[in-house]
Motif scaffolding. Structure first.
Motif, PDB file in Angstrom:
ATOM      1  N   THR A 172      15.189  73.936  10.616  1.00 56.53           N
ATOM      2  CA  THR A 172      16.406  73.382  11.210  1.00 56.53           C
ATOM      3  C   THR A 172      17.111  72.521  10.170  1.00 56.53           C
ATOM      4  N   VAL A 173      18.425  72.693  10.044  1.00 57.95           N
ATOM      5  CA  VAL A 173      19.232  71.837   9.179  1.00 57.95           C
ATOM      6  C   VAL A 173      19.860  70.758  10.059  1.00 57.95           C
ATOM      7  N   LEU A 174      19.486  69.511   9.808  1.00 54.43           N
ATOM      8  CA  LEU A 174      19.888  68.397  10.672  1.00 54.43           C
ATOM      9  C   LEU A 174      20.759  67.423   9.888  1.00 54.43           C
ATOM     10  N   SER A 175      22.070  67.537  10.070  1.00 51.86           N
ATOM     11  CA  SER A 175      22.984  66.611   9.408  1.00 51.86           C
ATOM     12  C   SER A 175      23.000  65.282  10.142  1.00 51.86           C
ATOM     13  N   CYS A 176      22.843  64.201   9.392  1.00 54.38           N
ATOM     14  CA  CYS A 176      22.882  62.853   9.972  1.00 54.38           C
ATOM     15  C   CYS A 176      23.951  62.007   9.285  1.00 54.38           C
ATOM     16  N   ASP A 177      24.942  62.666   8.706  1.00 57.47           N
ATOM     17  CA  ASP A 177      26.046  61.946   8.098  1.00 57.47           C
ATOM     18  C   ASP A 177      27.051  61.535   9.159  1.00 57.47           C
ATOM     19  N   ASN A 178      27.772  60.463   8.878  1.00 55.61           N
ATOM     20  CA  ASN A 178      28.722  59.908   9.833  1.00 55.61           C
ATOM     21  C   ASN A 178      30.026  60.707   9.779  1.00 55.61           C
ATOM     22  N   LEU A 179      29.947  61.960  10.220  1.00 57.40           N
ATOM     23  CA  LEU A 179      31.074  62.883  10.213  1.00 57.40           C
ATOM     24  C   LEU A 179      31.179  63.550  11.576  1.00 57.40           C
ATOM     25  N   PRO A 180      32.388  63.747  12.085  1.00 55.23           N
ATOM     26  CA  PRO A 180      32.518  64.463  13.360  1.00 55.23           C
ATOM     27  C   PRO A 180      31.986  65.889  13.235  1.00 55.23           C
ATOM     28  N   SER A 181      31.305  66.350  14.267  1.00 61.08           N
ATOM     29  CA  SER A 181      30.779  67.721  14.298  1.00 61.08           C
ATOM     30  C   SER A 181      29.997  68.038  13.030  1.00 61.08           C
ATOM     31  N   ASN A 182      29.116  67.114  12.633  1.00 58.47           N
ATOM     32  CA  ASN A 182      28.419  67.281  11.357  1.00 58.47           C
ATOM     33  C   ASN A 182      27.536  68.522  11.321  1.00 58.47           C
ATOM     34  N   GLY A 183      26.984  68.922  12.464  1.00 58.28           N
ATOM     35  CA  GLY A 183      26.191  70.138  12.494  1.00 58.28           C
ATOM     36  C   GLY A 183      27.036  71.373  12.258  1.00 58.28           C
ATOM     37  N   VAL A 184      28.234  71.374  12.808  1.00 55.45           N
ATOM     38  CA  VAL A 184      29.166  72.488  12.588  1.00 55.45           C
ATOM     39  C   VAL A 184      29.545  72.566  11.111  1.00 55.45           C
ATOM     40  N   LEU A 185      29.784  71.409  10.498  1.00 51.02           N
ATOM     41  CA  LEU A 185      30.101  71.386   9.066  1.00 51.02           C
ATOM     42  C   LEU A 185      28.932  71.916   8.240  1.00 51.02           C
ATOM     43  N   ALA A 186      27.724  71.475   8.566  1.00 47.71           N
ATOM     44  CA  ALA A 186      26.553  71.924   7.812  1.00 47.71           C
ATOM     45  C   ALA A 186      26.355  73.424   7.970  1.00 47.71           C
ATOM     46  N   ARG A 187      26.488  73.917   9.170  1.00 47.54           N
ATOM     47  CA  ARG A 187      26.344  75.361   9.398  1.00 47.54           C
ATOM     48  C   ARG A 187      27.393  76.129   8.590  1.00 47.54           C
ATOM     49  N   GLY A 188      28.612  75.590   8.578  1.00 47.57           N
ATOM     50  CA  GLY A 188      29.685  76.267   7.857  1.00 47.57           C
ATOM     51  C   GLY A 188      29.401  76.377   6.373  1.00 47.57           C
ATOM     52  N   PHE A 189      28.979  75.259   5.744  1.00 52.16           N
ATOM     53  CA  PHE A 189      28.778  75.344   4.293  1.00 52.16           C
ATOM     54  C   PHE A 189      27.569  76.199   3.946  1.00 52.16           C
ATOM     55  N   VAL A 190      26.530  76.188   4.798  1.00 54.33           N
ATOM     56  CA  VAL A 190      25.353  77.023   4.528  1.00 54.33           C
ATOM     57  C   VAL A 190      25.715  78.504   4.633  1.00 54.33           C
ATOM     58  N   LEU A 191      26.417  78.872   5.700  1.00 56.88           N
ATOM     59  CA  LEU A 191      26.752  80.287   5.884  1.00 56.88           C
ATOM     60  C   LEU A 191      27.745  80.781   4.838  1.00 56.88           C
TER      61      LEU A 191
END
Length: 487
Positions: A172-191
């Motif tokens: 699981t990639v778990l973003s904990c940065d203070n960014l809105p929708s950080n999981g969506v951002l992480a998924r986007g850059f990985v894909l």
């Protein structure tokens, strides 16, 4: 370090195996994620030790490795500091020194989670679009040489590729940065990165991977040499890895992990929910919105810190008015939240004199912050026919601040990407109404629908003229006194 000061060392006892690799072991991670994990391990156990990985700096490794990964978490409360030794970190690696060691750890089947606190820059994306910058030098280098990555996307995708090749499930990639929708951002850059390497790999990650979003909240001031010295005087040991933080903390996590594998963070107070969207909006508007309001109006009134500002009674009343009458009416109650209680907790946090949050610091980059923190709330209040007088005063405070001169005639060091344009629009030769109109016309800050709305222009203009004539404190007092009179 004084000659006779012993260094903090890891307490004796069994240590958990590594189950989490964390990228970005800075102060916030140590004051937040690692504390939750430490407490979850104490409550329920499990193989959830953390391997911390710095993508650049050696500081965390140099501070923590001699201490066996242990360090002191210092809670700065009004009653005085409280200390806790945190032992969730098993080791610290510096990625540029040995990228293969990092990849080997991430590809280990025992690792179930790769978490991130790498700041917005670490995502290598374009903030306006959320898309990965494929022309970023680090991204280009990682695509050319995937076995020796430099960036977070490069490390994550190469490790996932190795797991796929070995027939293992993804982590699981778990973003904990203070960014809105950080999981969506992480998924986007990985894909996007994976697709640039191998479309089949990208499809596997999209189907099998999980990228839960999180909301994180804890004020973590930078640790100073004086803090380390004070801790030594209190505890008798030297700990250069110590972190300072406020008592409050909140971690809201979407409960969506590969095979459900995660620590029992809820035993340490984390909130596991279906979606963090409503929590993010609550924080953005209730906390960040009033923080910016206090920063601009408080600075103009001569207050150096948030605690000093909120100790001035009219400013506390302003926050309470904003929460009750202008902000909370625009929110959907998040799962498990009590909005009035959340506002009460914010007020207590602001009043903590041990946290010296400077108004000038919070006031930075307002042209980027206002749309999310204040203007969205105004738009929603207009749509529902609600009050905007407090929000308009906050916007007028920003306009007065970016003019570059305070109420005593002293220069303000305005730090903002649009500082020159804002100063030009606020030219002292212009009449107040013209200044407001010119500032409202800056499209990078104000949506045209809002800038052209007569209720907005009238309310902000009247507030701005009042600030010029009476000053910030008097205008805040007028608004809150009038509200009490109306009640």
């Amino acid at each position: 370090m004084p000659d006779k000061a012993p260094r903090l060392t890891r307490p004796d006892g069994p240590a958990p195996k590594v189950g989490i690799v964390h990228l970005g072991p800075g102060a916030f991670f140590r004051a937040f994620n690692a504390v939750y994990t430490h407490e979850a391990l104490a409550a329920q156990g499990g193989d959830w030790g953390i391997l911390a990985v710095s993508l650049r700096s050696t500081a965390a490794r140099d501070q923590l490795q001699p201490q066996g990964g242990a360090y002191t978490s210092v809670t700065l409360s009004p009653e005085g500091p409280e200390t806790q030794v945190i032992t969730a970190i098993r080791d610290v690696l510096v990625a540029p020194e040995d990228p293969e060691a990092v990849l080997t750890a991430m590809a280990d089947p025992a690792v179930k989670i790769v978490s991130l606190t790498i700041t917005e820059k670490g995502y290598c994306h374009e903030p306006a679009t959320g898309q990965l910058r494929l022309d970023d030098p680090g991204i280009k280098a990682d695509l050319a040489n995937p076995a020796a990555p430099q960036t977070a996307p490069g490390f994550i995708v190469e490790a996932l590729a190795r797991r796929r090749a070995a027939g293992l499930p993804p982590f699981t990639v778990l973003s904990c940065d203070n960014l809105p929708s950080n999981g969506v951002l992480a998924r986007g850059f990985v894909l996007e990165f994976a697709c640039a390497r191998d479309a089949d790999l990208a499809d596997w990650i999209a189907a099998k991977g999980r990228f839960p979003s999180t909301m994180v909240d804890r004020i973590t001031p930078a640790t100073t040499e004086a803090d380390v010295a004070q801790l030594q005087a209190t505890t008798g040991y030297y700990d250069p890895g110590a972190v300072m933080h406020e008592p409050f903390r909140q971690w809201v996590i979407e409960d969506d992990f590969v095979n459900g594998d995660r620590p029992a963070w809820e035993t340490a107070g984390a909130q596991l929910v279906k979606s963090v969207e409503a929590h993010e909006l609550m924080k953005l508007r209730c906390l960040n919105g009033t923080h910016s309001t206090l920063a601009y109006l408080g600075y103009l009134a001569g207050h150096e810190t948030i605690a000093e500002t909120i100790a001035d009674a009219p400013f506390a009343a302003l926050c309470q008015h904003l929460w009750r009458d202008e902000i909370q009416p625009t929110l959907i109650r998040p799962e498990g939240e009590d909005l009035p209680a959340y506002a009460d907790a914010l007020l207590a946090r602001y009043r903590n004199p041990a946290i010296r949050h400077r108004t000038w610091q919070i006031a930075m980059d307002g042209s980027q912050k206002l749309p999310q923190r204040l203007l969205g709330t105004i738009a929603d209040q207009l749509a529902r026919g609600g009050r905007i007088d407090g929000l308009a005063l906050a916007v007028a405070g920003w306009m007065r601040y970016v003019g570059g001169v305070d109420e005593a005639g002293n220069a303000i060091d305005v730090r903002d990407p649009l500082a020159e344009r804002l100063r030009a629009a606020s030219d002292s030769a212009k009449a107040p109404a013209v200044k407001v109109a010119d500032l409202l016309s800056i499209e990078e800050v104000f949506p045209s629908a809002l800038a052209c709305n007569p209720r907005v222009s009238q309310a902000v203009t009247e507030a701005y003229q009042g600030l010029c004539q009476y000053g910030a404190r008097a205008m805040v007092a007028r608004l809150t006194t009038a509200e009490r009179t109306d009640a």
